[in-house]
Design a protein around this motif. Structure first.
Motif, PDB file in Angstrom:
ATOM      1  N   ASP A  69     115.669  36.176  -2.620  1.00 20.99           N
ATOM      2  CA  ASP A  69     116.512  36.800  -3.634  1.00 20.99           C
ATOM      3  C   ASP A  69     117.165  38.047  -3.059  1.00 20.99           C
ATOM      4  O   ASP A  69     116.645  38.673  -2.131  1.00 20.99           O
ATOM      5  CB  ASP A  69     115.687  37.206  -4.849  1.00 20.99           C
ATOM      6  N   ALA A  70     118.302  38.412  -3.640  1.00 23.73           N
ATOM      7  CA  ALA A  70     118.991  39.641  -3.249  1.00 23.73           C
ATOM      8  C   ALA A  70     119.640  40.245  -4.480  1.00 23.73           C
ATOM      9  O   ALA A  70     119.864  39.560  -5.479  1.00 23.73           O
ATOM     10  CB  ALA A  70     120.044  39.358  -2.190  1.00 23.73           C
ATOM     11  N   GLU A  71     119.915  41.529  -4.393  1.00 20.87           N
ATOM     12  CA  GLU A  71     120.644  42.181  -5.485  1.00 20.87           C
ATOM     13  C   GLU A  71     121.868  42.888  -4.935  1.00 20.87           C
ATOM     14  O   GLU A  71     121.885  43.353  -3.796  1.00 20.87           O
ATOM     15  CB  GLU A  71     119.755  43.139  -6.262  1.00 20.87           C
ATOM     16  N   LEU A  72     122.885  42.933  -5.749  1.00 18.83           N
ATOM     17  CA  LEU A  72     124.107  43.653  -5.407  1.00 18.83           C
ATOM     18  C   LEU A  72     123.825  45.140  -5.544  1.00 18.83           C
ATOM     19  O   LEU A  72     123.381  45.601  -6.594  1.00 18.83           O
ATOM     20  CB  LEU A  72     125.235  43.238  -6.358  1.00 18.83           C
ATOM     21  N   ILE A  73     124.062  45.899  -4.481  1.00 15.58           N
ATOM     22  CA  ILE A  73     123.811  47.340  -4.560  1.00 15.58           C
ATOM     23  C   ILE A  73     125.093  48.156  -4.449  1.00 15.58           C
ATOM     24  O   ILE A  73     125.070  49.365  -4.663  1.00 15.58           O
ATOM     25  CB  ILE A  73     122.775  47.812  -3.515  1.00 15.58           C
ATOM     26  N   GLY A  74     126.194  47.510  -4.132  1.00 14.44           N
ATOM     27  CA  GLY A  74     127.464  48.224  -4.081  1.00 14.44           C
ATOM     28  C   GLY A  74     128.597  47.298  -3.713  1.00 14.44           C
ATOM     29  O   GLY A  74     128.388  46.258  -3.105  1.00 14.44           O
ATOM     30  N   ARG A  75     129.789  47.681  -4.142  1.00 13.24           N
ATOM     31  CA  ARG A  75     130.980  46.901  -3.793  1.00 13.24           C
ATOM     32  C   ARG A  75     132.192  47.801  -3.781  1.00 13.24           C
ATOM     33  O   ARG A  75     132.234  48.811  -4.471  1.00 13.24           O
ATOM     34  CB  ARG A  75     131.177  45.732  -4.744  1.00 13.24           C
ATOM     35  N   ASP A  76     133.167  47.425  -2.971  1.00 14.05           N
ATOM     36  CA  ASP A  76     134.437  48.136  -2.911  1.00 14.05           C
ATOM     37  C   ASP A  76     135.553  47.096  -2.858  1.00 14.05           C
ATOM     38  O   ASP A  76     135.838  46.537  -1.794  1.00 14.05           O
ATOM     39  CB  ASP A  76     134.501  49.044  -1.692  1.00 14.05           C
ATOM     40  N   PRO A  77     136.159  46.805  -4.009  1.00  9.37           N
ATOM     41  CA  PRO A  77     137.227  45.804  -4.034  1.00  9.37           C
ATOM     42  C   PRO A  77     138.416  46.151  -3.133  1.00  9.37           C
ATOM     43  O   PRO A  77     139.069  45.258  -2.595  1.00  9.37           O
ATOM     44  CB  PRO A  77     137.654  45.771  -5.502  1.00  9.37           C
ATOM     45  N   THR A  78     138.681  47.433  -2.933  1.00 10.09           N
ATOM     46  CA  THR A  78     139.823  47.851  -2.125  1.00 10.09           C
ATOM     47  C   THR A  78     139.682  47.387  -0.674  1.00 10.09           C
ATOM     48  O   THR A  78     140.653  46.947  -0.067  1.00 10.09           O
ATOM     49  CB  THR A  78     139.981  49.384  -2.168  1.00 10.09           C
ATOM     50  N   THR A  79     138.478  47.477  -0.130  1.00 10.35           N
ATOM     51  CA  THR A  79     138.239  47.050   1.250  1.00 10.35           C
ATOM     52  C   THR A  79     137.592  45.665   1.318  1.00 10.35           C
ATOM     53  O   THR A  79     137.317  45.172   2.414  1.00 10.35           O
ATOM     54  CB  THR A  79     137.348  48.053   1.995  1.00 10.35           C
ATOM     55  N   ASP A  80     137.337  45.053   0.158  1.00 13.00           N
ATOM     56  CA  ASP A  80     136.745  43.717   0.054  1.00 13.00           C
ATOM     57  C   ASP A  80     135.368  43.652   0.714  1.00 13.00           C
ATOM     58  O   ASP A  80     135.036  42.694   1.416  1.00 13.00           O
ATOM     59  CB  ASP A  80     137.675  42.647   0.632  1.00 13.00           C
ATOM     60  N   ILE A  81     134.557  44.679   0.470  1.00  8.86           N
ATOM     61  CA  ILE A  81     133.203  44.724   1.021  1.00  8.86           C
ATOM     62  C   ILE A  81     132.195  44.810  -0.117  1.00  8.86           C
ATOM     63  O   ILE A  81     132.398  45.538  -1.087  1.00  8.86           O
ATOM     64  CB  ILE A  81     133.020  45.934   1.970  1.00  8.86           C
ATOM     65  N   ALA A  82     131.109  44.059   0.024  1.00  7.67           N
ATOM     66  CA  ALA A  82     129.990  44.136  -0.909  1.00  7.67           C
ATOM     67  C   ALA A  82     128.709  44.301  -0.094  1.00  7.67           C
ATOM     68  O   ALA A  82     128.575  43.748   1.001  1.00  7.67           O
ATOM     69  CB  ALA A  82     129.912  42.886  -1.770  1.00  7.67           C
ATOM     70  N   LEU A  83     127.772  45.073  -0.647  1.00 11.48           N
ATOM     71  CA  LEU A  83     126.477  45.278  -0.012  1.00 11.48           C
ATOM     72  C   LEU A  83     125.400  44.651  -0.880  1.00 11.48           C
ATOM     73  O   LEU A  83     125.343  44.876  -2.089  1.00 11.48           O
ATOM     74  CB  LEU A  83     126.191  46.771   0.159  1.00 11.48           C
ATOM     75  N   LEU A  84     124.549  43.878  -0.238  1.00  8.30           N
ATOM     76  CA  LEU A  84     123.442  43.226  -0.915  1.00  8.30           C
ATOM     77  C   LEU A  84     122.144  43.701  -0.286  1.00  8.30           C
ATOM     78  O   LEU A  84     122.099  43.979   0.920  1.00  8.30           O
ATOM     79  CB  LEU A  84     123.549  41.707  -0.762  1.00  8.30           C
ATOM     80  N   GLN A  85     121.099  43.780  -1.096  1.00  8.97           N
ATOM     81  CA  GLN A  85     119.771  44.092  -0.578  1.00  8.97           C
ATOM     82  C   GLN A  85     118.917  42.853  -0.748  1.00  8.97           C
ATOM     83  O   GLN A  85     118.592  42.455  -1.859  1.00  8.97           O
ATOM     84  CB  GLN A  85     119.152  45.280  -1.320  1.00  8.97           C
ATOM     85  N   ALA A  86     118.577  42.221   0.364  1.00  6.46           N
ATOM     86  CA  ALA A  86     117.740  41.026   0.340  1.00  6.46           C
ATOM     87  C   ALA A  86     116.281  41.437   0.211  1.00  6.46           C
ATOM     88  O   ALA A  86     115.860  42.460   0.761  1.00  6.46           O
ATOM     89  CB  ALA A  86     117.947  40.209   1.611  1.00  6.46           C
ATOM     90  N   ASN A  87     115.529  40.633  -0.489  1.00 12.01           N
ATOM     91  CA  ASN A  87     114.121  40.901  -0.719  1.00 12.01           C
ATOM     92  C   ASN A  87     113.304  40.403   0.481  1.00 12.01           C
ATOM     93  O   ASN A  87     112.540  39.444   0.381  1.00 12.01           O
ATOM     94  CB  ASN A  87     113.667  40.214  -2.012  1.00 12.01           C
ATOM     95  N   THR A  88     113.502  41.056   1.618  1.00 15.70           N
ATOM     96  CA  THR A  88     112.801  40.687   2.849  1.00 15.70           C
ATOM     97  C   THR A  88     112.928  41.825   3.850  1.00 15.70           C
ATOM     98  O   THR A  88     113.646  42.793   3.615  1.00 15.70           O
ATOM     99  CB  THR A  88     113.379  39.376   3.445  1.00 15.70           C
ATOM    100  N   SER A  89     112.250  41.689   4.958  1.00 14.95           N
ATOM    101  CA  SER A  89     112.367  42.652   6.058  1.00 14.95           C
ATOM    102  C   SER A  89     112.172  41.891   7.360  1.00 14.95           C
ATOM    103  O   SER A  89     111.907  40.696   7.358  1.00 14.95           O
ATOM    104  CB  SER A  89     111.333  43.770   5.919  1.00 14.95           C
ATOM    105  N   GLY A  90     112.331  42.586   8.466  1.00 15.94           N
ATOM    106  CA  GLY A  90     112.161  41.964   9.763  1.00 15.94           C
ATOM    107  C   GLY A  90     113.359  41.143  10.213  1.00 15.94           C
ATOM    108  O   GLY A  90     113.239  40.301  11.102  1.00 15.94           O
ATOM    109  N   LEU A  91     114.519  41.382   9.616  1.00 23.47           N
ATOM    110  CA  LEU A  91     115.729  40.660  10.005  1.00 23.47           C
ATOM    111  C   LEU A  91     116.301  41.247  11.296  1.00 23.47           C
ATOM    112  O   LEU A  91     115.956  42.350  11.697  1.00 23.47           O
ATOM    113  CB  LEU A  91     116.772  40.728   8.889  1.00 23.47           C
ATOM    114  N   THR A  92     117.203  40.514  11.920  1.00 19.20           N
ATOM    115  CA  THR A  92     117.839  40.953  13.167  1.00 19.20           C
ATOM    116  C   THR A  92     119.243  41.450  12.866  1.00 19.20           C
ATOM    117  O   THR A  92     120.137  40.648  12.593  1.00 19.20           O
ATOM    118  CB  THR A  92     117.912  39.782  14.168  1.00 19.20           C
ATOM    119  N   PRO A  93     119.452  42.772  12.889  1.00 21.02           N
ATOM    120  CA  PRO A  93     120.803  43.291  12.630  1.00 21.02           C
ATOM    121  C   PRO A  93     121.771  42.903  13.749  1.00 21.02           C
ATOM    122  O   PRO A  93     121.366  42.730  14.902  1.00 21.02           O
ATOM    123  CB  PRO A  93     120.620  44.814  12.605  1.00 21.02           C
TER     124      PRO A  93
END
Length: 105
Positions: A69-93
């Motif tokens: 699961d993830a939740e929306l934590i922010g968005r900017d329609p002008t730059t067409d970017i959205a930030l999601l927070q996934a319910n996990t850790s240990g990912l590879t950036p």
């Protein structure tokens, strides 16, 4: 296959392999999944704002084929970017680019 085409093919394959661990599937609209980029190991995902059609029941498909699961934590329609927070850790950036050697294209 010509040498140039072979080199291009190998270069693309290497790029996909390198980035693959940092790409996720974003399920935030009906029927059509999209792509997101792992921004931090603690589950911050960057995707396009127009992808996130709903604010709840967002799912992230991980490189190991599991989903979280993830939740929306922010968005900017002008730059067409959205930030999601996934319910996990240990990912590879995604690795930062070498700005000194970056080029157009």
């Amino acid at each position: 296959m010509s040498k140039v085409v072979q080199q291009l093919s190998e270069g693309l394959a290497d790029s996909v392999k390198a980035a693959g661990a940092s790409l996720v599937r974003v399920e935030a609209r009906r029927r059509l999944a999209a792509t997101g980029i792992v921004w931090s190991a603690d589950g911050l995902i960057v995707t396009a704002n127009h992808i996130v059609r709903r604010d709840d029941k967002i799912r992230i498909g991980l490189p190991d084929e599991s989903t979280v699961d993830a939740e929306l934590i922010g968005r900017d329609p002008t730059t067409d970017i959205a930030l999601l927070q996934a319910n996990t850790s240990g990912l590879t950036p995604l690795a930062a680019a070498d700005i000194d050697n970056a080029a157009v294209g």
